[in-house]
Design a protein around this motif. Structure first.
Motif, PDB file in Angstrom:
ATOM      1  N   THR A  32      -2.987   4.748 -15.052  1.00 18.53           N
ATOM      2  CA  THR A  32      -4.387   5.074 -14.799  1.00 18.53           C
ATOM      3  C   THR A  32      -5.140   5.281 -16.108  1.00 18.53           C
ATOM      4  O   THR A  32      -4.541   5.576 -17.143  1.00 18.53           O
ATOM      5  N   LYS A  61      -7.781  12.565 -11.515  1.00 15.09           N
ATOM      6  CA  LYS A  61      -7.080  11.526 -12.279  1.00 15.09           C
ATOM      7  C   LYS A  61      -7.894  10.240 -12.240  1.00 15.09           C
ATOM      8  O   LYS A  61      -8.587   9.962 -11.272  1.00 15.09           O
ATOM      9  N   LYS A 100       0.847  -1.185   0.000  1.00 16.43           N
ATOM     10  CA  LYS A 100       0.000   0.000   0.000  1.00 16.43           C
ATOM     11  C   LYS A 100       0.886   1.241   0.000  1.00 16.43           C
ATOM     12  O   LYS A 100       1.797   1.351   0.806  1.00 16.43           O
ATOM     13  N   MET A 101       0.615   2.154  -0.918  1.00 17.44           N
ATOM     14  CA  MET A 101       1.420   3.357  -1.038  1.00 17.44           C
ATOM     15  C   MET A 101       0.593   4.563  -0.630  1.00 17.44           C
ATOM     16  O   MET A 101      -0.635   4.532  -0.712  1.00 17.44           O
ATOM     17  N   LYS A 102       1.294   5.612  -0.246  1.00 16.73           N
ATOM     18  CA  LYS A 102       0.588   6.841   0.093  1.00 16.73           C
ATOM     19  C   LYS A 102       0.074   7.526  -1.171  1.00 16.73           C
ATOM     20  O   LYS A 102      -1.045   8.007  -1.210  1.00 16.73           O
ATOM     21  N   PHE A 103       0.895   7.554  -2.221  1.00 16.85           N
ATOM     22  CA  PHE A 103       0.507   8.160  -3.489  1.00 16.85           C
ATOM     23  C   PHE A 103       0.698   7.133  -4.600  1.00 16.85           C
ATOM     24  O   PHE A 103       1.752   7.097  -5.251  1.00 16.85           O
ATOM     25  N   PRO A 104      -0.292   6.286  -4.870  1.00 13.66           N
ATOM     26  CA  PRO A 104      -0.088   5.194  -5.826  1.00 13.66           C
ATOM     27  C   PRO A 104      -0.170   5.605  -7.297  1.00 13.66           C
ATOM     28  O   PRO A 104       0.241   4.836  -8.149  1.00 13.66           O
ATOM     29  N   LYS A 105      -0.681   6.786  -7.604  1.00 11.51           N
ATOM     30  CA  LYS A 105      -0.844   7.173  -9.007  1.00 11.51           C
ATOM     31  C   LYS A 105       0.378   7.938  -9.493  1.00 11.51           C
ATOM     32  O   LYS A 105       0.690   9.015  -9.006  1.00 11.51           O
ATOM     33  N   TYR A 106       1.074   7.343 -10.465  1.00 13.79           N
ATOM     34  CA  TYR A 106       2.288   7.934 -11.017  1.00 13.79           C
ATOM     35  C   TYR A 106       1.956   8.824 -12.206  1.00 13.79           C
ATOM     36  O   TYR A 106       0.905   8.700 -12.814  1.00 13.79           O
ATOM     37  N   ARG A 107       2.936   9.669 -12.574  1.00 18.28           N
ATOM     38  CA  ARG A 107       2.849  10.377 -13.843  1.00 18.28           C
ATOM     39  C   ARG A 107       3.402   9.477 -14.936  1.00 18.28           C
ATOM     40  O   ARG A 107       4.106   8.510 -14.658  1.00 18.28           O
TER      41      ARG A 107
END
Length: 192
Positions: free
Chosen positions: A123, A135, A51-58
């Motif tokens: 995404t 997003k 589990k990540m804090k910010f899972p959505k990458y650019r």
């Protein structure tokens, strides 16, 4: 974790007395329970992703030739990527299964190493949705690979079996690949 340990020590009645023996007994009594070491893991398309804090990458750009990870490190035979791309977790798993099945079919128990991991989320928004509103949801996980990067290695099998297996695994990839053989003077690691 350290805060939970400190709170247990401070709550113990022996902590209030100044003797060294009472401090060591209070430290021994303050053991960590499994609930304090809880790490949650997500499963997505057969891949374990923490589990990540910010899972959505650019999106990013993949270009150039890979500096590290372009030499065989574990086995004797490898599959090398010849152009930059994103390889999805499903494609990585399909190639791994193809290699593993051929290794099992060969008999003597060879070994397969996967050298890439799909850490990057991709995404996508649903079809016919208007612009804005944030997003999109995570559609799949991918591993960005550069030209020259080794993605699979295998050892403990014959050369003919390895080349056939690597050819099958390479057909599962969305990029051009080639089979690489380790220098015969160097001993392979990890295979008994």
């Amino acid at each position: 974790m350290a805060m939970a340990l400190a709170a247990k020590i401070l709550r113990s009645p022996s902590f209030l007395s100044p003797s060294i023996t009472s401090l060591t007994t209070s430290l021994a009594a303050a053991t960590l329970t499994p609930t304090t070491l809880n790490h949650s893991v997500r499963h997505f398309n057969g891949v374990n992703i923490q589990k990540m804090k910010f899972p959505k990458y650019r999106k990013g750009r993949i270009y150039g030739v890979r500096d590290g990870g372009n030499e065989i490190a574990f086995g004797k035979y490898a599959l090398q990527v010849l152009e930059p791309a994103r390889i999805t977790s499903k494609q990585i798993e399909a190639g791994r299964r193809a290699l593993q099945m051929n290794v099992r079919r060969g008999g003597k128990g060879g070994k397969v190493w996967v050298r890439v991991f799909p850490y990057k989320s991709v995404t996508a928004k649903p079809a016919e949705v208007r612009m804005g509103r944030g997003k999109g949801a995570i559609s799949y996980w991918a591993a960005p690979v550069k030209a020259g990067q080794i993605i699979y290695e295998m050892g403990g099998v014959t050369e003919s079996l390895a080349k056939r297996a690597i050819e099958i695994a390479g057909s599962k990839m969305p990029v051009l690949t080639r089979a690489v053989v380790r220098d015969p003077n160097v001993k392979e690691i990890g295979v008994r």
